[in-house]
Design a protein around this motif. Structure first.
Motif, PDB file in Angstrom:
ATOM      1  N   GLU A 310       0.828  -1.206   0.000  1.00 57.10           N
ATOM      2  CA  GLU A 310       0.000   0.000   0.000  1.00 57.10           C
ATOM      3  C   GLU A 310       0.868   1.264   0.000  1.00 57.10           C
ATOM      4  N   SER A 314       1.046   3.845  -2.995  1.00 63.26           N
ATOM      5  CA  SER A 314       0.466   5.177  -2.859  1.00 63.26           C
ATOM      6  C   SER A 314       1.523   6.267  -2.725  1.00 63.26           C
ATOM      7  N   SER A 566      -5.135   3.784  -3.039  1.00 60.64           N
ATOM      8  CA  SER A 566      -3.745   3.336  -3.178  1.00 60.64           C
ATOM      9  C   SER A 566      -3.498   2.814  -4.587  1.00 60.64           C
ATOM     10  N   GLY A 595      -6.707   5.458   2.535  1.00 57.31           N
ATOM     11  CA  GLY A 595      -5.334   5.383   2.000  1.00 57.31           C
ATOM     12  C   GLY A 595      -4.447   6.430   2.624  1.00 57.31           C
TER      13      GLY A 595
END
Ligand code: C2E
Ligand code: CA
Ligand code: CA
Length: 709
Positions: A310, A314, A566, A595
Motif C-alpha cells: 500500500e 500510494s 492506493s 489510504g
C-alpha cells in the motif's frame, strides 16, 4: 682433423714448415698466417686466432713483447713460445705473463700435446668467463630490482631482524630506511598475523622447506594496516647452511578491499545492508549443526510487512525504499548484536536470534520486535504505521533442516497475517491451511472456466429521487464444497497471481452482458465494477473495455470503474485511468479516506466519484468523530465537483444524517444487499427504492450531473 687458425711469429720459413708439419701429424688442420715483425703482428691481432706460436727471437721483434701486446689489448689467445734454447728465467717470466707453454725447436714432438692442452685450457677459461658474466648480470639485475623495483624486498636474518630492505619496502610502510633496519619482522607485523608467519619462517630456517608464500597484515609506522602478499625464500651457503631469507612483498590492500566488497555485496542486501537470504540460510545451517551437536534449541523468525504494498503503491517506490531502510534500522536496534537480521526479499525479513532456547523465549524476542514498531515511521511528510506479521519455527520441534524450518516459519507468518495477531508459532494444523490455500488458487483457476463465479449486484440509490440508478457488481465464488466464498477470501490471493487479469476480464464481460440484457428489458441502470491495482498495470485493459462496450453496444458512460486510493497512486495507473476517462468511462475512488494519499490526485486525475469508506459511515450516527470526517469529505467532493457516495448505510439514522450533509448517493444493507440478477429484477419492481416509472429519466439525469467535468 681439427681445424685451427694459427698466427705464427717466425722469420724463418723452413722452421715454420716444420711446425706446420708437426701440427698436421698431430691431427690439426691448421690455417697458418706467418708474420715476422711488430707491425704485421699488430695488424693480425685484429682478427681472431685460436693459437699463437711465437719464435723467441726475431730480428726486429720478440715473443715477450708480443705477449705483452696481447695482454695490453686484453686478448685471450693461447700463446706458445717455440724457440731455440732459452734461459729458464725467461721461460718462467713468459709463463708468468700468460704464455701457455714454451718448447724447443729441436724437441717439436712436444708441440702437439702442448697445443692440445693450451686449447683445452682456453675452452675452460671461456666457460668460466661466461659463467662469471652470467652471474654478474644476474647480480646486476637483482640490484636493479632491489633498488628501483616497485615491489618491496627485505633480507631477513635467522634472528628475524632486517638485514637490508629496499626503497619500495620503506615506502609501503612509510618508514625511513635507517629506522626499519633496526627493527625485527615482528615489529611491523599485525599482532594477529605474527604466529602463523613465524611458524613458517621457523620451519624454513630449520630446513623443512625452502620457500613459502603468505598473505598477512603489516603495520605502517602510522599504525595503519597494509595487506601484503609475501613470497619468502631461503638463501644458503655452500654447505647448505641457511644464511638469510629474501622476502618479496606486494601491497594487496586494494585487492583485499575489492574482494571484501564483492563478498559483502554477494551476501548482503544493497538497500538495507542487512544480510541477504544466502547469508541467512548459511547462518541458519550453522545454527542447525551446533544445535544438533549440543542438542540445543533455537528459534527462527520470518516476518512480512503488513501494509508495505500500500505504501509503495500510494507514496511511490522511493518512500517504499525508505520505509524498508527504517524498518531494517528498527530491527537492528530491537535485537542484540549477535542476532542475525536479514532481508529475505521484498518486504520480508528473517531473524535468527541467539539465546532462544525455548519457544517461549523466541516469542519474547518476537514481542520485542513488535513493540519496536509502536511508533509510526516518518517518511517525508507522512507518518506511517507499518506492522509486521511474524512467523516462528523452533528447532528442532518444527524442523531439523533449513528448508523445513523456513517453510514452517513462513506458514506461521501467513497465519499471523490472516488472523492479524502480529505473531504466530508454527503448528501442524497451520500447514493444512497453507496447503488449503494453495489448493484454493488451483481451484480458482478452474472456477473461472467452470462457471463457479457469480456476480451479485448491489443497488445504488440517489438521495434526491430515493430511487436506484445503478448497481455495483460484486463477485462471489460458489464453491462446490465450501459454499459461497466472499471476495475478500480469494481476491487478495488472486492479486498475487496472474489469475487476477482473467478474473477482471470475466467480471467485465459478465457485468456488461448483464447490463445489456437489462437495458433491452427496459431497465436503465449504470454499472460499477471493481478493479484492483494490478489490473491497472495491464496496458491492454482500456482496449479490452472498449471492445466489450462495443460488443454490447453500450455507451461508455454506463460503466464506472471503482479503484481504491492506493491503486490509483501506482506509477502507471494514472495513464490507464486517463485513457478510460477519455473513452467516457466513469472513474470512482473506492474506500475513500483509508489510504495514505495526499488528495492532490483528485485535482490532477479525471475522477468522477468518491465513495466514503464503510468504516466512517457505519458509526457516524452514533460517533461524532466519524461524522466529523464525513462532513468535510462531502464538502471536499462537492468543491471538486465530484459525486459523493456513501457505502455501508445500514440504518435509517445514518441515511438521514448523510442526507442532511448533502451526500449524493448511498448503498448498503439499509437499502439492499447485493443480489443475483433475477432477485434484483424482482426487488427493483417491488421495493420503494426500485426504479419506478420515471427512473429511466432519473438515471440519465444523475449520470449527466456526475459527469460535469
Ligand atoms: P468494496 O468495493 O468496498 O465493496 C463493498 C463491500 O461492502 C461489499 O463486500 C459489500 O457487500 C459490503 N457492504 C455494502 N454495504 C454494506 C453494509 O451496509 N454493511 C456491511 N457490513 N457491508 C456492506 P463484498 O462483496 O464482500 O466485497 C468486498 C470487497 O471485495 C469489495 O469491497 C471489493 O474491494 C472486492 N471486490 C468485490 N468484487 C470484486 C471484483 O469483481 N473485482 C475486484 N478486483 N474486487 C472485488
Ligand atoms: Ca467497490
Ligand atoms: Ca468500498
Amino acid at each position: 682433423m681439427i681445424p685451427i687458425n694459427v698466427l705464427m711469429l717466425e722469420d724463418r720459413a723452413p722452421d715454420a714448415e716444420l711446425v706446420m708439419h708437426e701440427l698436421k701429424v698431430a691431427g690439426y688442420d691448421a690455417e697458418v698466417t706467418r708474420v715476422d715483425n711488430k707491425a704485421d703482428y699488430l695488424q693480425q691481432l685484429g682478427s681472431s686466432y685460436d693459437l699463437i706460436l711465437a719464435d723467441y727471437n726475431l730480428p726486429q721483434f720478440d715473443a715477450i713483447s708480443a705477449l705483452k701486446l696481447l695482454n695490453e689489448r686484453d686478448i685471450d689467445v693461447p700463446f706458445i713460445i717455440v724457440s731455440g734454447s732459452i734461459g729458464e728465467d725467461v721461460a718462467v717470466e713468459a709463463i708468468h705473463m700468460g704464455a701457455a707453454d714454451y718448447l724447443l725447436k729441436d724437441r717439436l714432438t712436444r708441440l702437439a700435446p702442448a697445443v692440445t692442452k693450451a686449447l683445452d685450457q682456453k675452452t675452460m677459461r671461456d666457460a668460466k668467463r661466461a659463467t662469471e658474466e652470467r652471474l654478474r648480470e644476474s647480480q646486476e639485475r637483482f640490484q636493479r630490482v632491489f633498488e628501483e623495483g616497485s615491489v618491496g624486498i627485505a633480507l631477513v636474518g635467522s634472528d628475524y631482524r632486517f638485514i637490508e630492505v629496499n626503497d619500495a619496502f620503506c615506502q609501503m610502510l612509510e618508514y625511513e630506511h635507517d629506522d626499519i633496519v633496526k627493527l625485527g619482522i615482528e615489529d611491523i607485523t599485525h599482532p594477529d598475523d605474527i604466529d602463523p608467519a613465524a611458524d613458517l619462517s621457523r620451519q624454513m630456517f630449520a630446513g623443512q622447506n625452502d620457500a613459502y608464500r603468505i598473505e598477512k597484515r603489516y603495520l605502517k609506522k602510522t599504525g595503519d594496516v597494509v595487506w601484503v602478499q609475501v613470497s619468502v625464500s631461503l638463501v644458503k651457503d655452500k654447505e647448505g647452511k641457511p644464511l638469510y631469507s629474501i622476502g618479496v612483498v606486494q601491497d594487496v590492500t586494494e585487492r583485499r578491499k575489492a574482494e571484501k566488497e564483492l563478498e559483502f555485496l554477494a551476501l548482503h542486501d544493497a538497500l538495507t545492508e542487512l544480510p541477504n537470504r544466502t547469508l541467512f540460510t548459511d547462518r541458519l545451517s550453522h545454527a542447525i549443526v551446533t544445535g544438533t551437536r549440543d542438542s540445543s534449541s533455537f528459534g527462527v523468525l520470518v516476518m512480512d510487512m503488513d501494509r508495505f504494498k500500500e505504501v509503495n503503491d500510494s507514496l511511490g517506490h522511493q518512500a517504499g525504499d525508505l520505509l524498508l531502510q527504517q524498518m531494517a534500522e528498527r530491527l537492528r536496534l530491537a535485537l542484540r548484536q549477535a542476532d542475525t537480521v536479514a532481508r529475505l526479499g521484498g518486504d520480508e525479513f528473517g531473524v535468527l536470534p541467539t539465546n532462544t532456547t525455548s519457544a517461549e523465549l523466541t516469542i519474547v524476542t518476537a514481542r520485542k520486535i513488535l513493540a519496536s514498531l509502536d511508533l509510526p515511521f516518518a517518511i517525508g511528510e507522512a507518518r506511517i504505521d507499518a506492522g509486521l506479521s511474524i512467523g516462528i519455527a523452533q528447532f528442532p520441534e518444527h524442523g531439523r533442516d533449513v528448508e523445513t524450518l523456513l517453510r514452517h516459519a513462513d506458514v506461521a507468518m501467513y497465519v499471523a497475517k490472516r488472523n492479524k495477531t502480529g505473531l504466530a508459532i508454527y503448528s501442524q494444523e497451520h500447514d493444512e491451511h497453507s496447503a488449503g490455500r494453495l489448493a484454493l488458487m488451483t481451484e480458482l483457476r478452474q472456477a473461472i472456466r467452470n462457471q463457479q463465479l457469480e456476480l451479485h449486484y448491489m443497488p445504488k440509490v440517489d438521495f434526491r429521487t430515493r430511487r436506484t440508478y445503478g448497481v455495483e457488481a460484486l463477485v462471489r465464488w460458489r464453491h462446490p464444497v465450501r459454499g459461497l466464498i466472499p471476495p475478500d477470501q480469494f481476491i487478495p490471493m488472486a492479486e498475487q497471481t496472474d489469475l487476477l487479469s482473467s478474473l477482471a476480464r470475466w467480471v467485465l464481460e459478465t457485468s456488461l452482458k448483464q447490463l445489456d440484457a437489462w437495458r433491452r428489458a427496459g431497465l436503465e441502470l449504470s454499472m460499477a465494477v471493481n478493479l484492483s491495482a494490478a489490473n491497472l498495470h495491464e496496458a491492454s485493459l482500456p482496449e479490452m473495455i472498449r471492445d466489450l462496450l462495443a460488443k454490447y453496444k453500450l455507451d461508455p458512460s454506463a460503466l464506472t470503474v471503482e479503484i481504491t486510493e492506493s491503486a490509483i497512486m501506482v506509477a502507471q495507473a494514472d495513464r490507464t485511468v486517463r485513457r478510460l476517462s477519455d473513452m467516457g468511462v466513469g472513474v470512482s475512488i473506492d474506500d475513500f479516506g483509508t489510504g495514505y494519499s495526499a488528495l492532490s490526485y483528485l485535482k490532477t486525475l479525471p475522477v468522477d466519484e468518491i465513495k466514503i469508506d464503510r468504516s466512517f459511515v457505519r458509526d457516524m450516527a452514533v460517533n461524532p468523530d466519524d461524522a466529523a470526517i464525513v462532513q468535510p469529505t462531502i464538502d471536499l467532493g462537492h468543491n471538486l465537483r465530484l459525486r459523493v457516495t456513501a457505502e455501508g448505510v445500514e440504518d435509517e439514522d445514518t441515511w438521514l444524517v448523510l442526507e442532511s450533509l448533502g451526500c449524493d448517493a448511498a448503498q448498503g444493507f439499509y437499502i439492499s444487499e447485493a443480489l443475483l440478477p433475477a432477485e434484483l429484477e424482482v426487488w427493483l419492481k417491488q421495493s420503494a427504492w426500485g426504479i419506478g416509472a420515471e427512473t429511466g429519466e432519473s438515471a440519465a439525469r444523475l449520470r449527466g450531473e456526475a459527469r460535469v467535468r
